[in-house]
Design an enzyme around this catalytic site. Structure first.
Site, PDB file in Angstrom:
ATOM      1  N   LYS A   9       0.815  -1.290   0.052  1.00 27.85           N
ATOM      2  CA  LYS A   9       0.061   0.023   0.043  1.00 27.85           C
ATOM      3  C   LYS A   9       0.868   1.350  -0.236  1.00 27.85           C
ATOM      4  CE  LYS A   9      -3.984  -2.138   2.286  1.00 27.85           C
ATOM      5  NZ  LYS A   9      -4.932  -2.192   3.291  1.00 27.85           N
ATOM      6  N   TYR A  49     -12.318  -1.437  -3.982  1.00 21.78           N
ATOM      7  CA  TYR A  49     -12.997  -1.892  -2.627  1.00 21.78           C
ATOM      8  C   TYR A  49     -14.667  -1.831  -2.344  1.00 21.78           C
ATOM      9  CZ  TYR A  49      -8.435  -1.983   0.026  1.00 21.78           C
ATOM     10  OH  TYR A  49      -7.123  -2.335   0.595  1.00 21.78           O
ATOM     11  N   PHE A  57     -15.666   3.583   7.077  1.00 23.01           N
ATOM     12  CA  PHE A  57     -14.152   4.117   6.590  1.00 23.01           C
ATOM     13  C   PHE A  57     -13.934   4.093   4.933  1.00 23.01           C
ATOM     14  CE2 PHE A  57     -14.144  -0.579   7.902  1.00 23.01           C
ATOM     15  CZ  PHE A  57     -13.922  -1.192   6.485  1.00 23.01           C
ATOM     16  N   ARG A  85      -2.070 -14.310   4.344  1.00 20.23           N
ATOM     17  CA  ARG A  85      -2.559 -13.735   5.650  1.00 20.23           C
ATOM     18  C   ARG A  85      -1.919 -13.797   6.741  1.00 20.23           C
ATOM     19  NH1 ARG A  85      -7.566 -11.515   4.287  1.00 20.23           N
ATOM     20  NH2 ARG A  85      -8.159 -11.854   6.277  1.00 20.23           N
ATOM     21  N   THR A  91      -5.631  -7.330  10.739  1.00 23.49           N
ATOM     22  CA  THR A  91      -5.775  -6.131   9.933  1.00 23.49           C
ATOM     23  C   THR A  91      -5.556  -4.900  11.014  1.00 23.49           C
ATOM     24  OG1 THR A  91      -7.850  -7.020   8.809  1.00 23.49           O
ATOM     25  CG2 THR A  91      -7.851  -4.540   8.733  1.00 23.49           C
ATOM     26  N   ARG A 102       2.233  -6.225   9.056  1.00 17.80           N
ATOM     27  CA  ARG A 102       1.531  -5.188   9.880  1.00 17.80           C
ATOM     28  C   ARG A 102       1.946  -4.823  11.221  1.00 17.80           C
ATOM     29  NH1 ARG A 102      -4.073  -7.452   7.180  1.00 17.80           N
ATOM     30  NH2 ARG A 102      -4.519  -6.242   5.454  1.00 17.80           N
ATOM     31  N   ASN A 112      -2.330  -0.092   6.782  1.00 17.55           N
ATOM     32  CA  ASN A 112      -1.914  -1.137   7.119  1.00 17.55           C
ATOM     33  C   ASN A 112      -0.756  -1.896   6.278  1.00 17.55           C
ATOM     34  OD1 ASN A 112      -3.633  -1.752   5.633  1.00 17.55           O
ATOM     35  ND2 ASN A 112      -4.863  -3.274   7.126  1.00 17.55           N
ATOM     36  N   HIS A 115      -2.229  -5.516   1.396  1.00 10.41           N
ATOM     37  CA  HIS A 115      -3.467  -6.207   1.427  1.00 10.41           C
ATOM     38  C   HIS A 115      -3.205  -7.472   0.763  1.00 10.41           C
ATOM     39  CE1 HIS A 115      -7.567  -6.710   0.121  1.00 10.41           C
ATOM     40  NE2 HIS A 115      -7.056  -7.420  -1.170  1.00 10.41           N
ATOM     41  N   GLU A 126      -9.943  -9.779  -7.640  1.00 10.05           N
ATOM     42  CA  GLU A 126      -8.992  -8.971  -7.292  1.00 10.05           C
ATOM     43  C   GLU A 126      -7.735  -8.900  -8.578  1.00 10.05           C
ATOM     44  OE1 GLU A 126      -9.597  -8.318  -2.653  1.00 10.05           O
ATOM     45  OE2 GLU A 126      -7.709  -9.290  -3.132  1.00 10.05           O
TER      46      GLU A 126
HETATM   47  P1  CMP Z   1      -7.517  -4.583   3.556  1.00  6.77           P
HETATM   48  O1  CMP Z   1      -6.805  -5.943   3.884  1.00  6.77           O
HETATM   49  O2  CMP Z   1      -6.848  -3.798   2.494  1.00  6.77           O
HETATM   50  O3  CMP Z   1      -9.009  -4.527   3.572  1.00  6.77           O
HETATM   51  C1  CMP Z   1      -9.829  -3.406   3.637  1.00  6.77           C
HETATM   52  C2  CMP Z   1      -9.197  -2.365   4.207  1.00  6.77           C
HETATM   53  O4  CMP Z   1      -9.969  -1.609   5.110  1.00  6.77           O
HETATM   54  C3  CMP Z   1      -8.246  -3.059   5.343  1.00  6.77           C
HETATM   55  O5  CMP Z   1      -7.121  -3.526   4.939  1.00  6.77           O
HETATM   56  C4  CMP Z   1      -7.908  -1.442   6.063  1.00  6.77           C
HETATM   57  O6  CMP Z   1      -6.977  -0.766   5.195  1.00  6.77           O
HETATM   58  C5  CMP Z   1      -9.262  -0.808   6.085  1.00  6.77           C
HETATM   59  N1  CMP Z   1      -9.897  -1.142   7.243  1.00  6.77           N
HETATM   60  C6  CMP Z   1     -10.515  -1.905   7.639  1.00  6.77           C
HETATM   61  N2  CMP Z   1     -11.081  -1.951   9.031  1.00  6.77           N
HETATM   62  C7  CMP Z   1     -10.858  -0.516   9.097  1.00  6.77           C
HETATM   63  C8  CMP Z   1     -11.386   0.338   9.943  1.00  6.77           C
HETATM   64  N3  CMP Z   1     -12.323  -0.064  11.231  1.00  6.77           N
HETATM   65  N4  CMP Z   1     -11.039   1.663  10.006  1.00  6.77           N
HETATM   66  C9  CMP Z   1     -10.410   2.121   9.034  1.00  6.77           C
HETATM   67  N5  CMP Z   1      -9.969   1.293   7.935  1.00  6.77           N
HETATM   68  C10 CMP Z   1     -10.246   0.104   7.896  1.00  6.77           C
END
Ligand code: CMP
Length: 137
Positions: A9, A49, A57, A85, A91, A102, A112, A115, A126
Site C-alpha cells: 500500500k 474496495y 471508513f 494472510r 488487519t 502489519r 496497514n 493487502h 482482485e
Molecule cells: P485490507 O486488508 O486492504 O481490506 C480492507 C481495508 O480497509 C483494510 O485492509 C484496512 O486498510 C481498511 N480498514 C478495515 N477496517 C478498518 C477500520 N475499522 N477503520 C479504517 N480502515 C479500516
C-alpha cells in the site's frame, strides 16, 4: 497451487519497503506471477474496495489508497491465500503477531502496509481487476 493478490500500500511504498516485502515473499516460497507499480485514482480504489462501499471508513480508505503509488502483485504457492494472510498479520497492527508485515510496518488499522485476498473468489476478482491474462506468467 493457488494464487492471491497482494498490494504493497501507499504507506509502505513511501517507507521504501518494497524490497523487504518482496524478499519475504520469496523466502516464503511465493512465485511472483505478475507485478506492477500503479497510482490508483479515487474511482479505481472505490472499484477495488466495492464490497466495503457501506462501511464508515470507505471514503477515507479510498482516499488513502489513491494518495500515492502502490505495488500490486499476483502471487502463487500452495495455500497462497492463507499463507499470505499469516505473514501479513491481523488487519489492525495493534492485534498483529510479532514478525508480521502489519506488526512491523503498519501505522494504524487503515494505513496497514499490505493487502491480501481473503478467499479464492476474491482472489480471482482482485487479480483480474489489475492484470489481464497476458500479464500473468
Ligand atoms: P485490507 O486488508 O486492504 O481490506 C480492507 C481495508 O480497509 C483494510 O485492509 C484496512 O486498510 C481498511 N480498514 C478495515 N477496517 C478498518 C477500520 N475499522 N477503520 C479504517 N480502515 C479500516
Amino acid at each position: 497451487m493457488e494464487r492471491t493478490l497482494s498490494i504493497i500500500k501507499p504507506d509502505a511504498v513511501k517507507k521504501n519497503l518494497i524490497g523487504d516485502i518482496t524478499k519475504k515473499f520469496a523466502d516464503e516460497g511465493f512465485r511472483i506471477v505478475a507485478m506492477k507499480m500503479i497510482h490508483m485514482s479515487k474511482r479505481e480504489a472505490q472499484g477495488f474496495y466495492y464490497v466495503h462501499t457501506k462501511r464508515p471508513f470507505f471514503d477515507s480508505l479510498t482516499d488513502f489508497m489513491s494518495s500515492g503509488p502502490c505495488v500490486v502483485m499476483a502471487l502463487e504457492r500452495e495455500d497462497a491465500i492463507a499463507k499470505n494472510r499469516e505473514i501479513m498479520g491481523a488487519t489492525n497492527p495493534a492485534e498483529a503477531a510479532e514478525g508480521t508485515f502489519r506488526k512491523m510496518y503498519a501505522d494504524n488499522i487503515e494505513q496497514n502496509a499490505v493487502h491480501g485476498s481473503d478467499a479464492p473468489e476474491t482472489a480471482k476478482f482482485e487479480i483480474g481487476y489489475f492484470f489481464s491474462g497476458l500479464e500473468q506468467f
